[in-house]
Design an enzyme around this catalytic site. Structure first.
Site, short mmCIF file in Angstrom:
data_model
loop_
_atom_site.label_atom_id
_atom_site.label_comp_id
_atom_site.label_asym_id
_atom_site.label_seq_id
_atom_site.Cartn_x
_atom_site.Cartn_y
_atom_site.Cartn_z
CB THR A 329 -22.08 7.86 -11.48
OG1 THR A 329 -20.82 8.43 -11.08
CG2 THR A 329 -22.82 8.87 -12.34
CG HIS A 381 -33.27 10.74 -28.15
ND1 HIS A 381 -34.51 10.14 -28.07
CD2 HIS A 381 -33.51 12.08 -28.15
CE1 HIS A 381 -35.45 11.07 -28.04
NE2 HIS A 381 -34.87 12.25 -28.09
#
Length: 418
Positions: A329, A381
């Protein structure tokens, strides 16, 4: 009479309902076959609904209605004759407009004698309500200084609040200003985007790592080969092709970044389907470059141009926006200097580009001015550790800082297909 029932077609798999965003025709209009008659929003895209036959249309749903796939939304009378040119009504239109124009001065003057505060006639005129009285007493404002807008001229709480905040350079009674609000229902697409983004924040262990890249070499390559590249390939040489090539290389080096979670399992992909965020009239869309790892610079630029045009024209399909494995993006096009992009589920990572600023940096012990950009990578994560995330972003940085050696094999002309 032959009447066609037009039903909502399926925009794609797993989509069971859509919302009528806008009717492009009115009830009773004559429509031609394949003429766009409505825009419908699904949770993935905005699509046009074309007329299946020619005839007079009767609408069976309102704008904003949520309708099921297969539901009848309009009828088309196929036996109705196509109306001839409406030249006569058009000629009469100016005459119909002249009457109200002549009456406008009277309409503007009419409210003056009818103003309720001009001639107090009841006990309520000029009297504050209990809430208004409390505000006026606290501010030390006399009721006679305030014009009441309530029934029979009563001073309302709003009147008192406005009087308590004087306009700059005026008296308390002149403290007025625009206080309108507008409520608009969110589209199905926007509601779906909101739901998914909130889910990402709540359901993933999202973390963001940052770095900066030197755009000097990319600037040089674009300046040197811009015209030749465009003449040969028919597209411009932009930044996105460099970042896409750098990302696909980094994904192959760090395969866990090119993965997703499916329950208790990790799914790794041996291909790089890169979602490119594009701002469209209905919001942010993410069309996908399939097998971007196999594309040339020209191939990336051509595909991005084609997909971006479809997004802006409302022609993008659901299939063209699903199945990406990683997203890029570019908030820099809007002036963003730094941000933490949100993961596009079910992907596990996203790269955010930002604006390019000429900044002093140290190079070989010397301070020089270079076009620099901050880049950010948000990742899940749960399956991507800090080592992989930082290593991935460093690999992207290497490709951008030194594109000729890293992305073009040392031959810039060959790398650009020239």
């Amino acid at each position: 009479m032959s009447v066609l029932e037009m039903k909502v077609p399926s925009p794609g798999e797993s989509i069971t309902e859509v919302e009528i965003a806008t009717w492009l025709v009115k009830d009773g209009d004559y429509v031609e076959k394949d003429q766009p008659i409505a825009e419908v929003d699904s949770d993935k895209a905005t699509l046009e609904l074309p007329a299946e036959q020619s005839g007079v249309i009767t609408l069976k749903a309102e704008e904003g209605d949520v309708v099921q796939v297969g539901q009848v939304v309009c009828l088309i009378d196929m036996d109705a004759a196509k109306p001839e040119g409406a030249s006569a009504p058009a000629a009469e239109a100016p005459k119909q407009e002249e009457a109200p124009k002549a009456a406008e001065p009277a309409k503007q003057e009419a409210p003056k004698p009818a103003a309720p505060v001009a001639a107090p006639q009841t006990y309520a005129t000029g009297a504050p309500s209990p809430a208004a009285k409390k505000i006026l007493d606290e501010k030390g404002i006399e009721a006679g200084q305030v014009s009441g807008s309530g029934r029979d001229g009563r001073i309302t709480k709003t009147d008192a609040e406005l009087a308590a905040v004087p306009a700059l350079g005026g008296s308390p009674s002149t403290a007025t200003g625009a206080r309108t609000t507008t409520t608009t229902k969110l589209s199905v697409l926007r509601r779906k985007i909101a739901s998914r983004l909130v889910a990402v924040k709540n359901e993933t262990a999202m973390l963001t790592t940052f770095n900066e890249v030197d755009m000097s070499e990319i600037f040089r390559l674009r300046k040197q080969y811009k015209e030749e590249f465009a003449q040969k390939h028919g597209v411009g040489l932009g930044f996105m092709s460099f970042f896409t090539k750098a990302v696909t290389r980094a994904l192959q080096m760090y395969p866990d970044v090119n993965a997703s979670i499916d329950g208790d399992f990790k799914v790794n992909y041996d291909f790089c389907d890169i979602s490119i965020a594009v701002s469209g009239p209905k919001g942010l869309m993410v069309p996908v470059l399939r097998n971007a790892e196999n594309m040339s610079f020209a191939g990336v630029e051509a595909n991005i141009k084609d997909l971006a045009t479809k997004v802006r024209d409302g022609k993008i399909t659901v299939d063209e926006m699903t199945g990406g494995t990683f997203t890029i993006t570019n908030g820099g096009t809007f002036g963003s200097m730094m941000s933490t992009p949100i993961i596009n589920p079910p992907q596990s990572a996203i790269l955010g580009m930002h604006n390019i600023i000429q900044r002093p940096v140290a190079v070989d012990g010397q301070v020089v001015i270079r076009p620099m950009m901050y880049v950010a990578m948000s990742y899940d994560h749960r399956i991507i550790d800090g080592k992989e995330s930082v290593g991935f972003l460093v690999a992207v940085k290497e490709g951008i800082d030194n594109p000729v050696e890293i992305l073009m094999g040392g031959d810039e002309r060959k790398g650009l297909g020239l």
